[in-house]
Design an enzyme around this catalytic site. Structure first.
Site, short mmCIF file in Angstrom:
data_model
loop_
_atom_site.label_atom_id
_atom_site.label_comp_id
_atom_site.label_asym_id
_atom_site.label_seq_id
_atom_site.Cartn_x
_atom_site.Cartn_y
_atom_site.Cartn_z
N GLY A 14 10.49 -2.53 -1.18
CA GLY A 14 9.47 -2.11 -0.16
C GLY A 14 7.91 -1.98 -0.71
N GLY A 80 17.93 -9.01 1.96
CA GLY A 80 18.22 -10.59 1.50
C GLY A 80 18.43 -10.69 0.16
CG ASP A 142 12.09 6.15 -2.94
OD1 ASP A 142 11.46 6.47 -2.10
OD2 ASP A 142 12.93 5.27 -2.82
NE ARG A 186 16.15 3.65 0.02
CZ ARG A 186 15.94 2.56 0.04
NH1 ARG A 186 15.52 2.13 -1.24
NH2 ARG A 186 15.46 1.71 0.98
NE ARG A 278 5.20 21.13 19.70
CZ ARG A 278 5.75 22.06 20.61
NH1 ARG A 278 6.87 22.58 20.18
NH2 ARG A 278 5.17 22.63 21.80
NE ARG A 287 7.25 1.21 2.03
CZ ARG A 287 8.17 0.56 2.55
NH1 ARG A 287 9.47 1.16 2.44
NH2 ARG A 287 8.14 -0.40 3.10
#
Ligand code: F6P
Length: 360
Positions: A14, A80, A142, A186, A278, A287
């Site tokens: 990422g 992938g 993370d 994560r 909310r 990111r």
């Protein structure tokens, strides 16, 4: 000036803020300082798999603007696995040898791989298989790569989540609402606990500490009894429901992603104590954007240090931030140590000391 080298650099997994700042630092030191040729590999290992390899030549006079630019100019992917690569006909193939062939075709002396623990494990396996000279740089919002105190992207993500809390504070108070902020990370609650403390949250829920709905509702009601009509809750995306279920959603492509614990919690709180709730899901805003000064600084230090490792012929190592300086460690060691939030660590103690409810 020493021997002329050709080095590659790729970003994998990422994206996050600070990747381009690393690229800039590597180019400044390697091309600007040592006079080496630096080739940027496009789209992570996929650029090396292609024949011819997909690259961009990186020169010192063309990278200045990268210091503040979000994302990665090289492109990246977190899909992938090259050892089980999805082919257009629906089959999967081991493409690791294609990557090794790409490295050789480019005549590389070494490659700098920027990634999180998953990407770096794959890169290392390929490097071992093909006897490639790999140097690694840790990045992940993370911040769960155990051996380094800082991973690129984490500080920017915390800044964004903190700013979101600062903004939510006023609207929460104006409407007497319970505001829930769902953040990424994560299985590690580093973003949640850091932003929760920095942003003055009242409740912080992280995957490392099991919560009960009763405890969360009690905190809201206690605040109400003190005349505080609103409550700010930060919840990390991998926090389970009290029944132990992870909340995920699956898109039309069949991709399953963490997300939705904020809404789940909001419903439960409303049902339990009738509070108006909310939810804000920060998602990929954590990111993107301009890297924080700390991420720029760490990226610059890591980029320069990675080039120095290559200059010294030290491979299969990752640069890390430890005790206020950059040192290198074997990649295998670096990725074997996962770092979750320590339930007895300083941040948890700080949160408790401030009266923040952690749900337990
Ligand atoms: O690992 C980084 C991360 O941003 C996680 O915090 C998050 O769960 C995941 O990646 C999101 O991945 P994607 O970009 O595939 O949605």
């Amino acid at each position: 000036m020493g021997e002329m080298k050709r080095i590659g650099i790729l970003t994998s997994g990422g994206d996050c803020a600070g990747l381009n700042a690393i690229i800039r630092a590597v180019v400044c030191r390697a091309a600007g300082g040592y006079g080496w040729k630096v080739m940027g590999i496009r789209q992570a290992t996929q650029g090396l798999m292609s024949d011819p390899p997909q690259i961009m030549t990186l020169e010192p006079d063309k990278v200045d603007h990268l210091l503040t630019m979000g994302g990665t100019i090289l492109g990246t992917t977190n899909k992938g696995d090259p050892f089980a690569f999805p082919m257009p006909d629906g089959t999967v193939r081991d493409r690791s040898e294609d990557i090794i062939a790409g490295y050789r075709q480019l005549g590389l002396d070494a490659i700098i791989g920027i990634g999180g623990d998953g990407s770096l494990a794959i890169l290392r396996r390929i490097a071992q298989q093909g006897d490639l000279n790999l140097v690694a740089i840790p990045k992940t919002i993370d911040n769960d790569i155990g051996i380094t105190e800082n991973s690129i992207g984490f500080d920017t993500a915390v800044n964004i989540a903190t700013e979101a809390l600062d903004r939510l504070h006023f609207t929460a108070a104006s409407h007497s609402r319970v505001m829930i902020l769902e953040v990424m990370g994560r299985d590690a609650g580093h973003i949640a606990i850091s932003a929760g403390i920095a942003g003055g949250a009242d409740v912080v829920l992280i995957p490392e500490i099991a919560y009960t709905l009763e405890n969360v509702c009690q905190q809201i009601q206690e605040r109400q009894s003190q005349g505080k009509n609103y409550c700010l809750i930060v919840v990390s995306e991998a926090v389970c429901t009290p029944d132990g279920e992870t909340v995920t959603n699956t898109n039309a492509l069949g991709q399953c992603r963490l997300g939705g614990i904020g809404e789940h919690l909001a419903d439960q709180i409303s049902a339990c104590i009738g509070a108006e709730t909310r939810v804000t899901v920060l998602g990929h805003t954590q990111r993107g954007g301009i890297p924080s000064p700390l991420d720029r600084l760490t990226a610059s230090a890591f980029g320069v240090a990675a080039v120095e490792l290559i200059a010294e012929g030290l491979y299969d190592r990752m640069v890390t931030w430890q005790n206020r300086q950059v040192v290198s460690v074997p990649i295998a060691e670096a990725i074997s140590y996962y770092r979750a939030v320590d339930p007895n660590g300083t941040l948890v103690k700080t949160a408790r000391g401030l009266g923040i409810c952690l749900g337990d």
